[in-house]
Design a protein around this motif. Structure first.
Motif, PDB file in Angstrom:
ATOM      1  N   UNK A 104       0.920  -1.113  -0.065  1.00 15.19           N
ATOM      2  CA  UNK A 104      -0.028  -0.041   0.042  1.00 15.19           C
ATOM      3  C   UNK A 104       0.790   1.290   0.003  1.00 15.19           C
ATOM      4  N   UNK A 105       0.150   2.429   0.089  1.00 15.31           N
ATOM      5  CA  UNK A 105       0.933   3.617  -0.028  1.00 15.31           C
ATOM      6  C   UNK A 105       1.863   3.734   1.087  1.00 15.31           C
ATOM      7  N   UNK A 106       1.776   3.227   2.113  1.00 14.33           N
ATOM      8  CA  UNK A 106       2.466   3.330   3.278  1.00 14.33           C
ATOM      9  C   UNK A 106       3.740   2.429   3.332  1.00 14.33           C
ATOM     10  N   UNK A 107       3.615   1.471   2.333  1.00  8.82           N
ATOM     11  CA  UNK A 107       4.654   0.524   2.248  1.00  8.82           C
ATOM     12  C   UNK A 107       4.461  -0.742   3.055  1.00  8.82           C
ATOM     13  N   UNK A 108       3.598  -0.998   3.419  1.00  4.02           N
ATOM     14  CA  UNK A 108       2.926  -2.098   4.213  1.00  4.02           C
ATOM     15  C   UNK A 108       2.541  -3.229   3.049  1.00  4.02           C
TER      16      UNK A 108
END
Length: 297
Positions: A104-108
């Motif tokens: 996702x956009x948070x790098x998760x």
């Protein structure tokens, strides 16, 4: 909406990214030799997103296992293919799989899916070739013709190499035996190659039996029934068989015969046999001088 009834509206869209599958992998080589590295394992189908999924970057990593239960990540392998030689010294059946994942956009990590199938790399059982000789021994007589063979059957090719002390002669084919004329000390090599391309070899030393001394000592002329000594310079481990006038009179390890049995001119033959079965023969003739009568006066 506030207390005065004023209304404001704001909106956004939240994209959902979702993997449909992890794709699939394949290898054209399923069996390797013990100690070899992995062959190329290639992408046969890339991982895909669900139709409703927003656009996302799919990344990959690779894992290996010896039992399909416990998996280990293969370091630095992030491509759609696993290059040959990345996993070295494989000595037992090894399984490979590829993982596809999206973030996702948070790098998760949102999701990880694996290839539809694992690639199984089998390790061919090692072969230990052996060599036998037609004489049952590897000590030979000079210039003897010998057939070397192997009970190791089912190989793709057999390469025989004979070294005769100064040069080598090789032959490659499907034959499990080779014929050789022994001329000196050396060796016979056998290399076999399996259907998987694995090669195994064995070397057998070849020894030529020591030369048998054939120097014969015997009188040339004797009187009838005279005590006569016939001898050959002895060679260790040799059996001597003496023949007088075609009849065997002695067989032993003794290189000397003493006899009073020669009453007529006779041939003497000495046959010498060593432990390797090598045979040498030497002969002579002993003349007997004998008066028929004393004449008359």
């Amino acid at each position: 909406t506030n207390s005065a009834g004023c209304v404001e509206t704001v909106s956004t869209t939240i994209d959902v990214i979702d993997l449909k599958n992890g794709g699939d992998i394949t290898s054209t080589i399923g069996t390797i030799c013990s100690g070899d590295s992995n062959p190329l394992i290639s992408n046969s189908a890339s991982a895909t997103l669900e139709a409703y999924s927003a656009t996302a970057t799919i990344t990959y990593f690779w894992e290996q296992s010896y039992d399909t239960v416990s998996w280990t990540t293969i370091a630095l392998q992030t491509g759609v293919n696993l290059s040959a030689g990345e996993v070295t010294n494989i000595t037992s059946t090894t399984y490979f799989r590829r993982a596809a994942q999206i973030e996702d956009e948070d790098g998760d990590i949102c999701e990880t899916l694996y290839s539809s199938s694992n690639v199984t790399i089998n390790v061919e059982a090692e072969v230990t070739p052996t060599i036998t000789s037609s004489t049952g021994s590897f000590i030979f007589c000079t210039n003897s013709s010998v057939t070397f063979s192997t009970p190791t059957a089912g190989m793709s090719t057999y390469t025989w190499t004979y070294f005769n002390g100064t040069s080598t002669v090789s032959s490659t084919g499907a034959g499990t035996s080779t014929n050789v004329t022994i001329v000196s000390n050396g060796y016979i090599d056998l290399e076999v190659e399996t259907a998987a391309g694995c090669k195994y070899s064995v070397r057998q030393a070849i020894t030529v039996a020591p030369a048998i001394n054939t120097t014969l000592t015997a009188p040339t002329t004797i009187c009838p029934s005279e005590s006569t000594v016939i001898s050959v310079v002895p060679t260790a481990g040799v059996t001597y068989t003496f023949y007088i006038a075609g009849a065997q009179v002695q067989e032993s390890l003794s290189a000397t015969l003493t006899t009073t049995g020669i009453t007529r001119t006779s041939s003497v033959v000495v046959q010498m046999t060593n432990s390797a079965g090598c045979v040498e023969t030497v002969s002579t003739t002993i003349d007997v001088i004998d008066l028929k009568n004393g004449g008359d006066i």
